[in-house]
Motif scaffolding. Structure first.
Motif, PDB file in Angstrom:
ATOM      1  N   LEU A   1       0.916  -1.000   0.173  1.00  0.00           N
ATOM      2  CA  LEU A   1       0.071  -0.103   0.016  1.00  0.00           C
ATOM      3  C   LEU A   1       0.944   1.180   0.005  1.00  0.00           C
ATOM      4  CD1 LEU A   1      -2.366   1.651   0.190  1.00  0.00           C
ATOM      5  CD2 LEU A   1      -2.640   1.053   2.719  1.00  0.00           C
ATOM      6  N   VAL A   2       0.977   1.885  -1.073  1.00  0.00           N
ATOM      7  CA  VAL A   2       1.733   3.127  -1.288  1.00  0.00           C
ATOM      8  C   VAL A   2       0.732   4.367  -1.073  1.00  0.00           C
ATOM      9  CG1 VAL A   2       3.241   4.705  -2.617  1.00  0.00           C
ATOM     10  CG2 VAL A   2       3.330   2.232  -2.604  1.00  0.00           C
ATOM     11  N   THR A   3       1.007   5.365  -0.184  1.00  0.00           N
ATOM     12  CA  THR A   3      -0.177   6.171   0.100  1.00  0.00           C
ATOM     13  C   THR A   3       0.659   7.568  -0.618  1.00  0.00           C
ATOM     14  OG1 THR A   3       0.894   7.123   2.079  1.00  0.00           O
ATOM     15  CG2 THR A   3      -0.656   5.494   2.338  1.00  0.00           C
ATOM     16  N   GLY A   4      -0.172   8.486  -1.323  1.00  0.00           N
ATOM     17  CA  GLY A   4       0.467   9.588  -1.895  1.00  0.00           C
ATOM     18  C   GLY A   4       1.099   9.317  -3.049  1.00  0.00           C
ATOM     19  N   GLY A   5       0.988   8.237  -3.934  1.00  0.00           N
ATOM     20  CA  GLY A   5       1.737   7.754  -5.007  1.00  0.00           C
ATOM     21  C   GLY A   5       1.283   8.597  -6.419  1.00  0.00           C
ATOM     22  N   CYS A   6       0.391   9.682  -6.216  1.00  0.00           N
ATOM     23  CA  CYS A   6       0.476  10.455  -7.243  1.00  0.00           C
ATOM     24  C   CYS A   6       1.254  11.751  -6.958  1.00  0.00           C
ATOM     25  CB  CYS A   6      -0.958  10.874  -7.444  1.00  0.00           C
ATOM     26  SG  CYS A   6      -2.086   9.609  -8.127  1.00  0.00           S
ATOM     27  N   GLY A   7       1.844  11.972  -6.105  1.00  0.00           N
ATOM     28  CA  GLY A   7       2.868  12.784  -5.777  1.00  0.00           C
ATOM     29  C   GLY A   7       3.873  12.565  -6.366  1.00  0.00           C
ATOM     30  N   PHE A   8       4.859  13.550  -5.998  1.00  0.00           N
ATOM     31  CA  PHE A   8       6.504  13.759  -6.738  1.00  0.00           C
ATOM     32  C   PHE A   8       7.146  12.260  -6.019  1.00  0.00           C
ATOM     33  CE2 PHE A   8      10.632  15.508  -5.500  1.00  0.00           C
ATOM     34  CZ  PHE A   8      11.339  15.157  -6.588  1.00  0.00           C
TER      35      PHE A   8
END
Ligand code: NAD
Ligand code: DAU
Length: 359
Positions: free
Chosen positions: A5-12
């Motif tokens: 589970l990767v959170t904030g995966g649409c960020g830099f």
């Protein structure tokens, strides 16, 4: 099959991490939970979505939303959490601290609680990696270049952003100490590279040079940051995730300190070279503006722990990576168009109306 589970995966950094994960590992499934705030951009992971449709799942949701997080743990056998999602910009935290507390502190605690509940103390099979920051240590003086922060240095955050990250960092530590929860913390220095939203110094300056906008330097431009290429950071994260010890903290730095003024000069030359414009064109737009309140003077990390334990080191030559980064921003017009509207424009207008006064 291992499920992350990767959170904030649409960020830099999150998007660069997911890309690297698929490059390095087979038989993995990535569940990317992202609220798509102004900083989250689906284009950042478009290529991953197309290349690995069966191994990548995007969930549009908020890390502080208990129901969404519960559903994810219920629907997928999550082995590891890599927690990037955060409000990440210091200037915004000065204007809107409560949002930072909600996402960074409450969001992290919701994730910790939910992972605790679903992992049912099968700690040895699981890992929770919290992406903290060097800003939790506070500021170093400019006149003592030998001083650096190591993992034992006290936490003395100064901005609401850094304080929210420190609060979450301490909560993660407390879950390890209290419950034996399998958490690891990394504290990294300033990242640069592709897919960084142009509110942060390097992409903002590149964009403003291309757009012929002023280049606002806070205060005297003497503040020092330690820059690391985002891919080096992500490689260190994989190392820590697989070989790190739970309950431990690892500093990750670029060993590459430079003042903001010097950096801007280097960057002007690189952009000028690649756009075939005279560097004076950009340098004449450099504008010294009011300082950021509570502006930390210098960050520097002692990274001997991660270097000695894993033989990790940065692989980059700063000017080479900076040139590649500039080229990326010049070549990715669609991406630039996607960030140029909305939040970037608002941010630029707000910054300029608040800040563009000579010191
Ligand atoms: P970023 O601002 O580029 O990305 C943050 C991502 O989190 C976005 O995709 C956003 O949509 C998402 N997000 C925000 N609030 C959310 C919420 N409530 N629920 C779900 N998703 C949410 O940030 P970044 O620069 O990629 O930083 C990632 C992490 O690394 C952060 O935790 C930051 O504190 C840490 N960090 C960043 C740096 C750096 O130099 N950028 C250095 C050290 C540590
Ligand atoms: O050190 C790690 C941190 O690095 C991360 O935890 C943060 O998420 C990330 O945003 C970054 O924080 P900084 O505040 O150091 O980054 P920023 O790019 O905002 O600013 C870098 C330096 O440049 C800082 O000294 C402020 C200065 N600056 C920044 C902007 C946006 C300017 O002089 N002008 C600007 O317009």
């Amino acid at each position: 099959m291992k499920t992350y589970l990767v959170t904030g995966g649409c960020g830099f950094i999150g998007s660069n991490f997911i890309r690297l994960l698929f490059e390095k590992e087979t038989n993995v499934h990535v569940v990317n939970l992202d609220a798509l705030t102004y900083a989250g951009n689906p284009l950042n992971v478009q290529d991953v979505k197309e290349k690995f449709p069966d191994n990548y799942t995007f969930i549009h949701g908020d890390v502080a939303d208990q129901q969404v997080v519960d559903e994810i743990f219920h629907n997928y056998q999550i082995n590891s959490v890599v927690h990037f999602a955060a409000e990440s910009h210091v200037d915004r935290s000065i204007q809107e601290p409560l949002l930072f507390i909600r996402t960074n502190v409450l969001g992290t605690t919701v994730l910790l609680n939910t992972a605790m509940k679903h992992w049912k103390e099968q700690w040895e099979k699981n890992r929770f990696l919290y992406i903290s920051t060097d800003e939790v240590y506070g500021s170093l003086p400019l006149d003592q270049p030998e001083k650096k922060f190591d993992e034992e240095s006290p936490l003395q955050p100064n901005s609401p952003y850094a304080s929210s990250k420190a609060a979450a960092d301490l909560l993660v530590q407390s879950y390890y100490t209290t419950y034996g929860f399998p958490a690891i913390i990394t504290r990294c220095s300033n990242n640069f590279g592709p897919f960084q939203f142009p509110e942060k110094l390097i992409p903002l300056m590149i964009m403003n040079m291309i757009e012929g906008q002023p280049l606002p330097i806070y205060g005297k431009g003497e503040n020092i940051r330690d820059w690391i290429y985002v891919q080096d950071h992500c490689e260190a994260l994989l190392e820590v995730l697989h070989h790190g010890k739970t309950g431990e903290i690892y500093n990750i730095g670029g060993s590459n300190e430079i003042s903001n003024s010097e950096l801007l000069n280097v960057l002007s030359e690189i952009v000028a070279e690649q756009t075939q414009v005279n560097p004076d064109e950009y340098e004449k737009h450099i504008t010294f503006v009011k300082d950021r309140p509570g502006h930390d003077l210098r960050y520097a990390l002692d990274c001997s722990k991660i270097q000695n334990k894993f033989g990790w080191n940065t692989s980059f030559d700063f000017s080479v990576r900076l040139k590649e980064t500039v080229r990326w921003y010049l070549e990715n017009e669609n991406w630039i168009l996607s960030v140029k509207t909305g939040a970037y424009q608002e941010w630029i207008e707000r910054q300029y109306s608040n800040r563009l006064e000579d010191v």
